[in-house]
Design a protein around this motif. Structure first.
Motif, mmCIF file in Angstrom:
data_model
loop_
_atom_site.group_PDB
_atom_site.id
_atom_site.type_symbol
_atom_site.label_atom_id
_atom_site.label_comp_id
_atom_site.label_asym_id
_atom_site.label_seq_id
_atom_site.Cartn_x
_atom_site.Cartn_y
_atom_site.Cartn_z
ATOM 1 N N SER A 1 1.930 12.518 12.714
ATOM 2 C CA SER A 1 2.260 12.995 14.049
ATOM 3 C C SER A 1 3.454 12.194 14.563
ATOM 4 O O SER A 1 3.693 11.070 14.130
ATOM 5 C CB SER A 1 1.065 12.857 14.993
ATOM 6 O OG SER A 1 0.779 11.512 15.242
ATOM 7 N N VAL A 2 4.190 12.812 15.469
ATOM 8 C CA VAL A 2 5.367 12.167 16.043
ATOM 9 C C VAL A 2 5.212 12.152 17.556
ATOM 10 O O VAL A 2 4.947 13.176 18.173
ATOM 11 C CB VAL A 2 6.663 12.911 15.664
ATOM 12 C CG1 VAL A 2 7.868 12.289 16.343
ATOM 13 C CG2 VAL A 2 6.849 12.940 14.159
ATOM 14 N N GLU A 3 5.368 10.975 18.111
ATOM 15 C CA GLU A 3 5.367 10.812 19.562
ATOM 16 C C GLU A 3 6.807 10.632 20.008
ATOM 17 O O GLU A 3 7.579 9.930 19.360
ATOM 18 C CB GLU A 3 4.550 9.582 19.960
ATOM 19 C CG GLU A 3 3.103 9.633 19.520
ATOM 20 C CD GLU A 3 2.319 10.764 20.155
ATOM 21 O OE1 GLU A 3 2.640 11.134 21.311
ATOM 22 O OE2 GLU A 3 1.400 11.284 19.507
ATOM 23 N N LEU A 4 7.169 11.274 21.102
ATOM 24 C CA LEU A 4 8.509 11.144 21.658
ATOM 25 C C LEU A 4 8.463 10.118 22.779
ATOM 26 O O LEU A 4 7.586 10.172 23.648
ATOM 27 C CB LEU A 4 8.999 12.491 22.177
ATOM 28 C CG LEU A 4 9.058 13.605 21.134
ATOM 29 C CD1 LEU A 4 9.359 14.936 21.800
ATOM 30 C CD2 LEU A 4 10.087 13.296 20.067
ATOM 31 N N MET A 5 9.397 9.174 22.769
ATOM 32 C CA MET A 5 9.431 8.111 23.767
ATOM 33 C C MET A 5 10.718 8.206 24.586
ATOM 34 O O MET A 5 11.722 8.707 24.097
ATOM 35 C CB MET A 5 9.435 6.729 23.094
ATOM 36 C CG MET A 5 8.300 6.455 22.164
ATOM 37 S SD MET A 5 8.394 4.783 21.468
ATOM 38 C CE MET A 5 9.880 4.831 20.464
ATOM 39 N N ILE A 6 10.666 7.703 25.819
ATOM 40 C CA ILE A 6 11.873 7.526 26.617
ATOM 41 C C ILE A 6 11.974 6.053 26.982
ATOM 42 O O ILE A 6 10.998 5.310 26.899
ATOM 43 C CB ILE A 6 11.902 8.413 27.880
ATOM 44 C CG1 ILE A 6 10.725 8.104 28.805
ATOM 45 C CG2 ILE A 6 11.924 9.883 27.504
ATOM 46 C CD1 ILE A 6 10.813 8.782 30.153
ATOM 47 N N ASN A 7 13.180 5.651 27.374
ATOM 48 C CA ASN A 7 13.438 4.261 27.761
ATOM 49 C C ASN A 7 13.076 3.283 26.647
ATOM 50 O O ASN A 7 12.558 2.201 26.891
ATOM 51 C CB ASN A 7 12.704 3.901 29.055
ATOM 52 C CG ASN A 7 13.121 4.792 30.198
ATOM 53 O OD1 ASN A 7 14.302 5.087 30.366
ATOM 54 N ND2 ASN A 7 12.162 5.259 30.972
ATOM 55 N N SER A 8 13.351 3.712 25.435
ATOM 56 C CA SER A 8 13.109 2.870 24.272
ATOM 57 C C SER A 8 14.264 3.095 23.324
ATOM 58 O O SER A 8 14.695 4.218 23.126
ATOM 59 C CB SER A 8 11.802 3.274 23.590
ATOM 60 O OG SER A 8 11.722 2.665 22.319
#
Length: 167
Positions: free
Chosen positions: A96-103
């Motif tokens: 699975s792939v999680e999308l991150m912001i501010n990273s």
């Protein structure tokens, strides 16, 4: 990206390989059958393989299956309005792939990956820009011109095209 509208930036980034591949493979029978129906997935995946740096951030973050993941994410976002069904298959392993912001990076977990939307977008934007810079003079595809109505020259062009020429 500067306005922190991450999903709009991601949507645009994911559309760019579609647009570029249509231009790149125009007239190529391997990507478009005689009736004019495009093999969208093949175009998209092959363009990504050829132009998104295989040793860059996207492959580092998503593995060798990144072109298929990007196409699937593009379809999910643009046709279903979701980013929830995100899996990447690399070397026969589905994660699975999680999308991150501010990273600024990538995290590899036991059975999942997390990737920065900002970095992913920048990688795709840079790839499309490099592709365009390298091939813009070879392109034989008409593009829609956008006229700036605050520019008198563009207003004159529009008037002439609409038959409103001053006598």
């Amino acid at each position: 990206m500067a306005e922190k509208n991450h999903f709009a930036a991601l949507a645009v980034a994911l559309m760019l390989p579609s647009m570029c591949s249509r231009i790149e493979y125009a007239g190529n029978a391997a990507y478009c059958n005689p009736s004019g129906r495009w093999h969208d997935r093949d175009c998209y995946v092959d363009w990504c393989k050829n132009y998104i740096s295989p040793s860059g951030f996207t492959e580092l973050g998503l593995g060798t299956g990144y072109p298929f993941f990007l196409y699937s994410l593009r379809c999910d976002m643009l046709h279903a309005g979701t980013t929830l069904n995100t899996h990447v298959v690399s070397d026969g392993v589905s994660e699975s792939v999680e999308l991150m912001i501010n990273s600024g990076g990538v995290c590899h977990l036991e059975d999942a990956r997390a990737i920065s939307i900002e970095q992913l977008c920048c990688d795709i934007f840079r790839s499309a820009e490099n592709w365009f810079e390298n091939y813009k003079y070879d392109l034989n595809t008409p593009c829609q011109e956008v006229l700036d109505m605050s520019d008198k020259k563009d207003r004159d062009v529009l008037d002439e095209r609409l038959g409103r020429v001053d006598e």
